[in-house]
Motif scaffolding. Structure first.
Motif, PDB file in Angstrom:
ATOM      1  N   LEU A 156       0.822  -1.206   0.000  1.00  0.00           N
ATOM      2  CA  LEU A 156       0.000   0.000   0.000  1.00  0.00           C
ATOM      3  C   LEU A 156       0.862   1.265   0.000  1.00  0.00           C
ATOM      4  O   LEU A 156       1.916   1.297   0.628  1.00  0.00           O
ATOM      5  CB  LEU A 156      -0.902   0.038   1.233  1.00  0.00           C
ATOM      6  N   PRO A 157       0.429   2.321  -0.694  1.00  0.00           N
ATOM      7  CA  PRO A 157       1.110   3.610  -0.556  1.00  0.00           C
ATOM      8  C   PRO A 157       0.922   4.153   0.855  1.00  0.00           C
ATOM      9  O   PRO A 157       0.059   3.681   1.615  1.00  0.00           O
ATOM     10  CB  PRO A 157       0.404   4.490  -1.599  1.00  0.00           C
ATOM     11  N   VAL A 158       1.719   5.163   1.198  1.00  0.00           N
ATOM     12  CA  VAL A 158       1.785   5.629   2.578  1.00  0.00           C
ATOM     13  C   VAL A 158       0.421   6.009   3.136  1.00  0.00           C
ATOM     14  O   VAL A 158       0.049   5.592   4.241  1.00  0.00           O
ATOM     15  CB  VAL A 158       2.752   6.828   2.699  1.00  0.00           C
ATOM     16  N   GLY A 159      -0.330   6.804   2.396  1.00  0.00           N
ATOM     17  CA  GLY A 159      -1.614   7.279   2.903  1.00  0.00           C
ATOM     18  C   GLY A 159      -2.570   6.148   3.198  1.00  0.00           C
ATOM     19  O   GLY A 159      -3.203   6.114   4.264  1.00  0.00           O
ATOM     20  N   GLN A 160      -2.697   5.207   2.273  1.00  0.00           N
ATOM     21  CA  GLN A 160      -3.599   4.081   2.481  1.00  0.00           C
ATOM     22  C   GLN A 160      -3.105   3.183   3.612  1.00  0.00           C
ATOM     23  O   GLN A 160      -3.912   2.637   4.380  1.00  0.00           O
ATOM     24  CB  GLN A 160      -3.745   3.287   1.189  1.00  0.00           C
ATOM     25  N   ALA A 161      -1.783   3.037   3.744  1.00  0.00           N
ATOM     26  CA  ALA A 161      -1.237   2.231   4.833  1.00  0.00           C
ATOM     27  C   ALA A 161      -1.550   2.871   6.183  1.00  0.00           C
ATOM     28  O   ALA A 161      -1.857   2.166   7.161  1.00  0.00           O
ATOM     29  CB  ALA A 161       0.267   2.063   4.661  1.00  0.00           C
ATOM     30  N   ARG A 162      -1.486   4.200   6.256  1.00  0.00           N
ATOM     31  CA  ARG A 162      -1.836   4.891   7.492  1.00  0.00           C
ATOM     32  C   ARG A 162      -3.297   4.606   7.870  1.00  0.00           C
ATOM     33  O   ARG A 162      -3.618   4.336   9.033  1.00  0.00           O
ATOM     34  CB  ARG A 162      -1.657   6.397   7.335  1.00  0.00           C
ATOM     35  N   MET A 163      -4.179   4.679   6.895  1.00  0.00           N
ATOM     36  CA  MET A 163      -5.583   4.437   7.168  1.00  0.00           C
ATOM     37  C   MET A 163      -5.829   2.973   7.530  1.00  0.00           C
ATOM     38  O   MET A 163      -6.681   2.675   8.374  1.00  0.00           O
ATOM     39  CB  MET A 163      -6.429   4.852   5.966  1.00  0.00           C
ATOM     40  N   ALA A 164      -5.073   2.066   6.908  1.00  0.00           N
ATOM     41  CA  ALA A 164      -5.202   0.654   7.253  1.00  0.00           C
ATOM     42  C   ALA A 164      -4.745   0.402   8.688  1.00  0.00           C
ATOM     43  O   ALA A 164      -5.348  -0.404   9.412  1.00  0.00           O
ATOM     44  CB  ALA A 164      -4.405  -0.205   6.274  1.00  0.00           C
ATOM     45  N   GLU A 165      -3.680   1.100   9.107  1.00  0.00           N
ATOM     46  CA  GLU A 165      -3.205   0.931  10.478  1.00  0.00           C
ATOM     47  C   GLU A 165      -4.220   1.490  11.471  1.00  0.00           C
ATOM     48  O   GLU A 165      -4.444   0.914  12.544  1.00  0.00           O
ATOM     49  CB  GLU A 165      -1.852   1.617  10.653  1.00  0.00           C
ATOM     50  N   LEU A 166      -4.850   2.608  11.115  1.00  0.00           N
ATOM     51  CA  LEU A 166      -5.911   3.143  11.965  1.00  0.00           C
ATOM     52  C   LEU A 166      -7.059   2.146  12.054  1.00  0.00           C
ATOM     53  O   LEU A 166      -7.590   1.884  13.149  1.00  0.00           O
ATOM     54  CB  LEU A 166      -6.410   4.477  11.398  1.00  0.00           C
ATOM     55  N   ALA A 167      -7.440   1.573  10.909  1.00  0.00           N
ATOM     56  CA  ALA A 167      -8.528   0.604  10.898  1.00  0.00           C
ATOM     57  C   ALA A 167      -8.206  -0.590  11.788  1.00  0.00           C
ATOM     58  O   ALA A 167      -9.072  -1.081  12.529  1.00  0.00           O
ATOM     59  CB  ALA A 167      -8.807   0.140   9.469  1.00  0.00           C
ATOM     60  N   ARG A 168      -6.980  -1.065  11.734  1.00  0.00           N
ATOM     61  CA  ARG A 168      -6.592  -2.199  12.574  1.00  0.00           C
ATOM     62  C   ARG A 168      -6.663  -1.829  14.058  1.00  0.00           C
ATOM     63  O   ARG A 168      -7.067  -2.637  14.898  1.00  0.00           O
ATOM     64  CB  ARG A 168      -5.192  -2.683  12.222  1.00  0.00           C
ATOM     65  N   ALA A 169      -6.281  -0.587  14.387  1.00  0.00           N
ATOM     66  CA  ALA A 169      -6.290  -0.153  15.781  1.00  0.00           C
ATOM     67  C   ALA A 169      -7.696  -0.093  16.355  1.00  0.00           C
ATOM     68  O   ALA A 169      -7.875  -0.247  17.571  1.00  0.00           O
ATOM     69  CB  ALA A 169      -5.609   1.210  15.910  1.00  0.00           C
TER      70      ALA A 169
END
Length: 257
Positions: A156-169
């Motif tokens: 994933l690009p950075v922005g989508q990875a950030r949102m994925a990490e938020l989703a996991r949290a």
């Protein structure tokens, strides 16, 4: 009457050899509140997050969760009691899909019912797996990445990875959420999505949110209260408008005398 803090640090002190990273920091966050933590580089923000999440034990002071002392509790214990954290450097499981990352975040809690309920193929286990997948799908959609569930997290690009990490949290609903530089690398629309998710967590689910972020405008727009660290100590605390106008903050953080 002011609501009590859900998570609170009292007199937190941390030293690295002869260097004082935190000097008697008092900080707390309440249910339904979005609190911002800002300060110049080296102010001690990440060190404080490490203490709050249990990664580092303080040299002085105490940590409280719902008024109970958790200073010596592990990060796993804190996670089991509703604390979640993201990191400056993304910590996704890169070889798993985005959806699988969210399943992992929910799996550790377990569903009760004993050994028989956990047998592969048992009705109870299938029901829990279905509920977790459905919860994951809802969270991904809320974070604006509902179409990425099958994508490998490592690609994933950075922005989508950030949102994925938020989703996991937040896949397993948190009581306390610590966000470390959540807006870093996000586009404008992604930042708006992040703000919407955080506001919903605090306002509708009563989550206590504490975030570290260098983007002052983002913090002032999102947070209801802001704490400023400088040289390991609290320099100022209050509503965004008051912090923005504080001459000490302007000099120490914004570089304006």
């Amino acid at each position: 009457m002011t609501a009590p803090y859900v998570l609170e640090g009292r007199g937190i002190g941390v030293r690295f050899g002869g260097v004082t990273a935190l000097a008697g920091v008092d900080l707390g966050v309440r249910a339904g509140e979005v609190c911002g933590l800002i300060g110049p580089n080296g102010a001690g923000k990440t060190t404080l997050f490490d203490v709050l999440s249990g990664i580092r034990r303080p040299d002085a002071g105490r940590m409280l969760l719902d008024g109970a002392d958790i200073t010596r509790r592990s990060p796993v214990w804190r996670a089991r009691h509703g604390m979640r954290r993201t990191f400056q450097r993304q910590q996704l499981f890169g070889r798993l899909s985005v959806a699988e990352n969210l399943l992992v975040a929910q799996e550790w809690r377990g569903g009760g019912g004993g050994f028989a309920a956990d047998l592969v193929g048992s009705p109870a286990r299938r029901r829990r797996e279905r509920e977790r997948r459905e919860r994951g799908e809802r969270v991904l959609a809320a974070c604006g990445i509902g179409a990425l569930g099958a994508s490998y997290a490592g690609g994933l690009p950075v922005g989508q990875a950030r949102m994925a990490e938020l989703a996991r949290a937040i896949a397993d609903p948190p009581r306390v959420l610590l966000l470390d530089e959540p807006a870093s690398g996000l586009s404008g629309p992604e930042r708006e999505q992040l703000s919407a998710v955080v506001r919903r967590l605090a306002g509708e689910e009563g989550c206590a949110v504490l975030l570290v972020e260098h983007d002052v405008a983002f913090v002032m727009d999102l947070c209801t209260r802001v704490v400023v660290l400088d040289l390991g100590a609290v320099l100022a605390e209050g509503p965004p408008a008051g912090i923005r106008a504080d001459p000490r903050v302007r000099e120490a953080y914004l570089g304006v005398s």
